[in-house]
Design a protein around this motif. Sequence first.
Motif, mmCIF file in Angstrom:
data_model
loop_
_atom_site.group_PDB
_atom_site.id
_atom_site.type_symbol
_atom_site.label_atom_id
_atom_site.label_comp_id
_atom_site.label_asym_id
_atom_site.label_seq_id
_atom_site.Cartn_x
_atom_site.Cartn_y
_atom_site.Cartn_z
ATOM 1 N N PRO A 9 1.309 -7.816 39.263
ATOM 2 C CA PRO A 9 0.947 -9.298 39.898
ATOM 3 C C PRO A 9 0.245 -8.694 40.794
ATOM 4 N N THR A 10 0.152 -8.017 41.170
ATOM 5 C CA THR A 10 -1.212 -7.455 42.439
ATOM 6 C C THR A 10 -2.380 -6.518 41.876
ATOM 7 N N THR A 11 -3.481 -6.442 42.612
ATOM 8 C CA THR A 11 -4.981 -5.886 42.445
ATOM 9 C C THR A 11 -4.815 -5.458 43.855
ATOM 10 N N THR A 12 -5.776 -3.955 43.718
ATOM 11 C CA THR A 12 -6.892 -3.843 44.698
ATOM 12 C C THR A 12 -8.167 -4.315 44.649
ATOM 13 N N ILE A 13 -8.343 -4.596 46.013
ATOM 14 C CA ILE A 13 -10.326 -5.174 46.036
ATOM 15 C C ILE A 13 -10.859 -4.526 46.961
ATOM 16 N N GLY A 14 -12.019 -3.593 46.121
ATOM 17 C CA GLY A 14 -12.884 -2.665 46.749
ATOM 18 C C GLY A 14 -14.244 -2.930 47.601
ATOM 19 N N PHE A 15 -14.366 -2.864 48.612
ATOM 20 C CA PHE A 15 -15.799 -2.953 48.947
ATOM 21 C C PHE A 15 -16.502 -2.055 49.669
ATOM 22 N N THR A 16 -18.119 -2.621 50.073
ATOM 23 C CA THR A 16 -18.849 -2.133 50.910
ATOM 24 C C THR A 16 -19.688 -2.727 51.383
ATOM 25 N N LEU A 17 -19.934 -2.931 52.290
ATOM 26 C CA LEU A 17 -20.759 -4.095 53.150
ATOM 27 C C LEU A 17 -21.908 -3.196 53.456
ATOM 28 N N GLU A 18 -22.954 -3.873 53.284
ATOM 29 C CA GLU A 18 -24.197 -3.155 53.705
ATOM 30 C C GLU A 18 -24.352 -3.812 55.011
ATOM 31 N N GLY A 19 -24.119 -4.408 55.463
ATOM 32 C CA GLY A 19 -24.773 -4.814 57.156
ATOM 33 C C GLY A 19 -22.656 -5.136 57.891
ATOM 34 N N SER A 20 -22.791 -4.994 58.734
ATOM 35 C CA SER A 20 -21.828 -6.193 59.385
ATOM 36 C C SER A 20 -21.721 -7.201 59.928
ATOM 37 N N GLY A 21 -20.568 -8.505 60.615
ATOM 38 C CA GLY A 21 -21.434 -9.658 60.223
ATOM 39 C C GLY A 21 -19.269 -10.051 59.893
ATOM 40 N N SER A 70 -22.812 -11.430 55.899
ATOM 41 C CA SER A 70 -24.123 -11.107 55.885
ATOM 42 C C SER A 70 -25.807 -11.806 55.567
ATOM 43 N N GLY A 71 -25.519 -12.865 54.562
ATOM 44 C CA GLY A 71 -25.917 -13.797 54.188
ATOM 45 C C GLY A 71 -26.027 -13.427 53.019
ATOM 46 N N ARG A 72 -25.110 -12.418 52.263
ATOM 47 C CA ARG A 72 -24.882 -12.236 50.805
ATOM 48 C C ARG A 72 -23.644 -12.323 50.303
ATOM 49 N N THR A 73 -23.432 -12.798 49.016
ATOM 50 C CA THR A 73 -22.400 -13.583 47.829
ATOM 51 C C THR A 73 -22.509 -12.398 47.012
ATOM 52 N N GLN A 74 -21.117 -11.858 46.110
ATOM 53 C CA GLN A 74 -21.486 -11.333 45.388
ATOM 54 C C GLN A 74 -19.863 -12.010 44.524
ATOM 55 N N ILE A 75 -19.828 -11.661 43.726
ATOM 56 C CA ILE A 75 -18.685 -12.683 42.706
ATOM 57 C C ILE A 75 -17.962 -12.146 41.601
ATOM 58 N N LYS A 76 -17.139 -11.996 41.759
ATOM 59 C CA LYS A 76 -15.984 -10.951 40.391
ATOM 60 C C LYS A 76 -15.076 -11.789 40.131
ATOM 61 N N ARG A 77 -14.765 -11.723 38.352
ATOM 62 C CA ARG A 77 -14.285 -12.524 37.993
ATOM 63 C C ARG A 77 -12.398 -11.161 37.468
ATOM 64 N N MET A 78 -11.787 -11.152 37.554
ATOM 65 C CA MET A 78 -10.515 -11.506 37.379
ATOM 66 C C MET A 78 -9.264 -12.192 36.472
ATOM 67 N N LEU A 79 -8.786 -11.007 35.901
ATOM 68 C CA LEU A 79 -7.594 -11.652 34.974
ATOM 69 C C LEU A 79 -5.887 -10.925 35.254
ATOM 70 N N LEU A 80 -5.554 -12.304 35.298
ATOM 71 C CA LEU A 80 -3.953 -11.902 35.587
ATOM 72 C C LEU A 80 -3.409 -11.973 34.046
ATOM 73 N N LEU A 81 -2.958 -11.506 33.834
ATOM 74 C CA LEU A 81 -1.495 -11.273 32.955
ATOM 75 C C LEU A 81 -0.400 -11.154 33.263
ATOM 76 N N LYS A 82 0.690 -12.513 32.686
ATOM 77 C CA LYS A 82 2.040 -12.205 33.318
ATOM 78 C C LYS A 82 2.796 -12.030 31.820
#
Length: 82
Positions: A9-21, A70-82
């Motif tokens: 039921p859990t997942t880890t989301i990792g990301f790096t930002l281009e600018g602080s904010g 910082s004015g940028r948006t990313q969208i990712k899809r995730m699938l939860l299977l129980k």
Amino acid sequence: QNYPNPFNPTTTIGFTLEGSGMTTLIIYDVLGKQVRTIVNEQLESGVYHLRTFDASDLSSGVYVARLSSSGRTQIKRMLLLK
């Protein structure tokens, strides 16, 4: 991106930002309803950020993670299977 994907039921989301904010990471269901706010704070750039999404109280299905900073948006899809 998140790992593992699909997850239960859990997942880890990792990301790096281009600018602080001000950064938000919000999870939506397939209908566009906000189900969880994972991040809503100032974060630094150049650092690999990890956040855990616990969906044990949610139904199986597709969820969308929206990361905005910082004015940028990313969208990712995730699938939860129980």
